[in-house]
Design a protein around this motif. Structure first.
Motif, short mmCIF file in Angstrom:
data_model
loop_
_atom_site.label_atom_id
_atom_site.label_comp_id
_atom_site.label_asym_id
_atom_site.label_seq_id
_atom_site.Cartn_x
_atom_site.Cartn_y
_atom_site.Cartn_z
N TYR A 1 23.31 56.52 -0.06
CA TYR A 1 23.55 55.20 0.50
C TYR A 1 25.00 54.95 0.87
O TYR A 1 25.33 53.91 1.43
N SER A 2 25.85 55.93 0.59
CA SER A 2 27.26 55.77 0.91
C SER A 2 27.58 56.21 2.34
O SER A 2 28.69 56.01 2.82
N THR B 1 17.78 49.53 -6.82
CA THR B 1 19.08 49.16 -6.26
C THR B 1 20.16 49.02 -7.33
O THR B 1 21.34 49.16 -7.01
N ARG C 1 20.79 51.17 -9.41
CA ARG C 1 21.36 52.51 -9.50
C ARG C 1 22.21 52.86 -8.29
O ARG C 1 22.95 53.83 -8.30
N ILE C 2 22.09 52.06 -7.24
CA ILE C 2 22.90 52.26 -6.05
C ILE C 2 24.22 51.51 -6.17
O ILE C 2 25.30 52.04 -5.93
N ASP C 3 24.13 50.26 -6.58
CA ASP C 3 25.29 49.38 -6.68
C ASP C 3 24.97 48.31 -7.72
O ASP C 3 24.02 47.55 -7.55
N ALA C 4 25.75 48.27 -8.79
CA ALA C 4 25.48 47.32 -9.88
C ALA C 4 25.46 45.88 -9.39
O ALA C 4 24.74 45.04 -9.93
N GLU C 5 26.22 45.59 -8.34
CA GLU C 5 26.25 44.23 -7.81
C GLU C 5 24.94 43.86 -7.11
O GLU C 5 24.68 42.68 -6.87
N CYS C 6 24.13 44.87 -6.79
CA CYS C 6 22.85 44.62 -6.11
C CYS C 6 21.67 44.69 -7.07
O CYS C 6 20.51 44.73 -6.62
N TYR D 1 19.32 46.01 -1.16
CA TYR D 1 20.63 46.57 -0.78
C TYR D 1 20.69 46.74 0.73
O TYR D 1 19.80 47.36 1.33
N LYS E 1 23.61 47.97 3.29
CA LYS E 1 24.93 48.47 3.69
C LYS E 1 24.76 49.80 4.40
O LYS E 1 23.77 50.51 4.17
N ASN E 2 25.74 50.14 5.25
CA ASN E 2 25.77 51.46 5.90
C ASN E 2 24.48 51.79 6.65
O ASN E 2 24.03 52.93 6.66
#
Length: 239
Positions: free
Chosen positions: A172-173, A189, A191-196, A201, A203-204
């Motif tokens: 996902y980066s 999500t 596990r992708i970004d703690a804020e999500c 999610y 992004k990108n």
């Protein structure tokens, strides 16, 4: 309206809640990006509901793939002359892996069905798509359960094998392609970004739908027409 959800994992109450929230009508389309089965309390009930809706488009996940590989063998009439062929070491390895990954609840509920209903659901599972793609408001979307595993970003979708689309995890980066948005489940999500955590999610040029309902977070649905994210108010079971 066009919607998508993923990784329901037997959370029937949350599934029904999001259907009510979006007010799914005959004019709408809902893509389900796999992992309907296993882990949660009512996977077969969700599958039966989906099978009765022509505007719900199922895409296969790794849990449906594992379930099919086991349940089709178990449906075979086992006799003395084919026992070793049906229940061989390869089958036992698949069976044990599926059960270890949450398949027990699906198996128990499947066994309670009458033979006709079992056959119907197996046929329905075999109709699940590998991927879907569409263009809306000038944007192209590619929908798969897990990932498009390739270094060639614009490799034709028809060249992919099933395991490339349901078992790997997306990066996902990075942007996979400037020509489409990749829509996936499989990886929660958080596990992708703690804020999500507990959220979809975005992004990108990725839209990741697995909000981790089975891990105690909401079930999330994405509306492609409006860009809105809709969530269940209740979460699935907590591990």
């Amino acid at each position: 309206m066009i919607y998508a959800v993923s990784d329901i994992h037997g959370c029937y109450e949350q599934y029904q809640e999001i259907l009510d929230k979006i007010g799914l009508s005959d004019a709408d389309t809902l893509y389900v990006l796999g992992d309907v089965l296993d882990r949660g309390p009512q996977p077969i009930r969700i599958l039966e509901d989906m099978a009765g809706r022509y505007n719900v488009i199922p895409i296969i996940g790794n849990h449906e793939y594992m379930a099919l590989s086991v349940l089709k063998s178990l449906m075979t009439e086992i006799k003395s002359d084919n026992y070793d062929k049906v229940l061989d070491q390869n089958f036992m390895e698949k069976y044990q892996h599926w059960i270890k990954d949450g398949g027990q609840i699906t198996l128990e509920q499947f066994r309670k069905l009458n033979p006709d209903d079992r056959e119907f659901l197996l046929e329905y599972l075999e109709e699940f798509q590998l991927y879907e793609e569409f263009t809306l408001n000038g944007s192209r979307y590619v929908l798969v359960h897990a990932d498009i595993a390739a270094e060639n970003k614009d490799r034709p979708l028809e060249e992919y094998g099933i395991e490339e689309l349901i078992f790997t995890r997306a990066d996902y980066s990075r942007i996979y392609s400037d020509s489409y948005y990749l829509v996936t489940g499989h990886t929660p999500t958080f596990r992708i970004d703690a804020e999500c955590a507990g959220k979809i999610y975005r992004k990108n040029r990725h839209i990741a739908l697995d909000c981790g309902c089975i891990y105690g977070r909401p079930l999330g649905v994405y509306c492609f027409d409006t860009g809105e994210c809709i969530y269940s108010s209740e979460s699935g079971r907590k591990d």
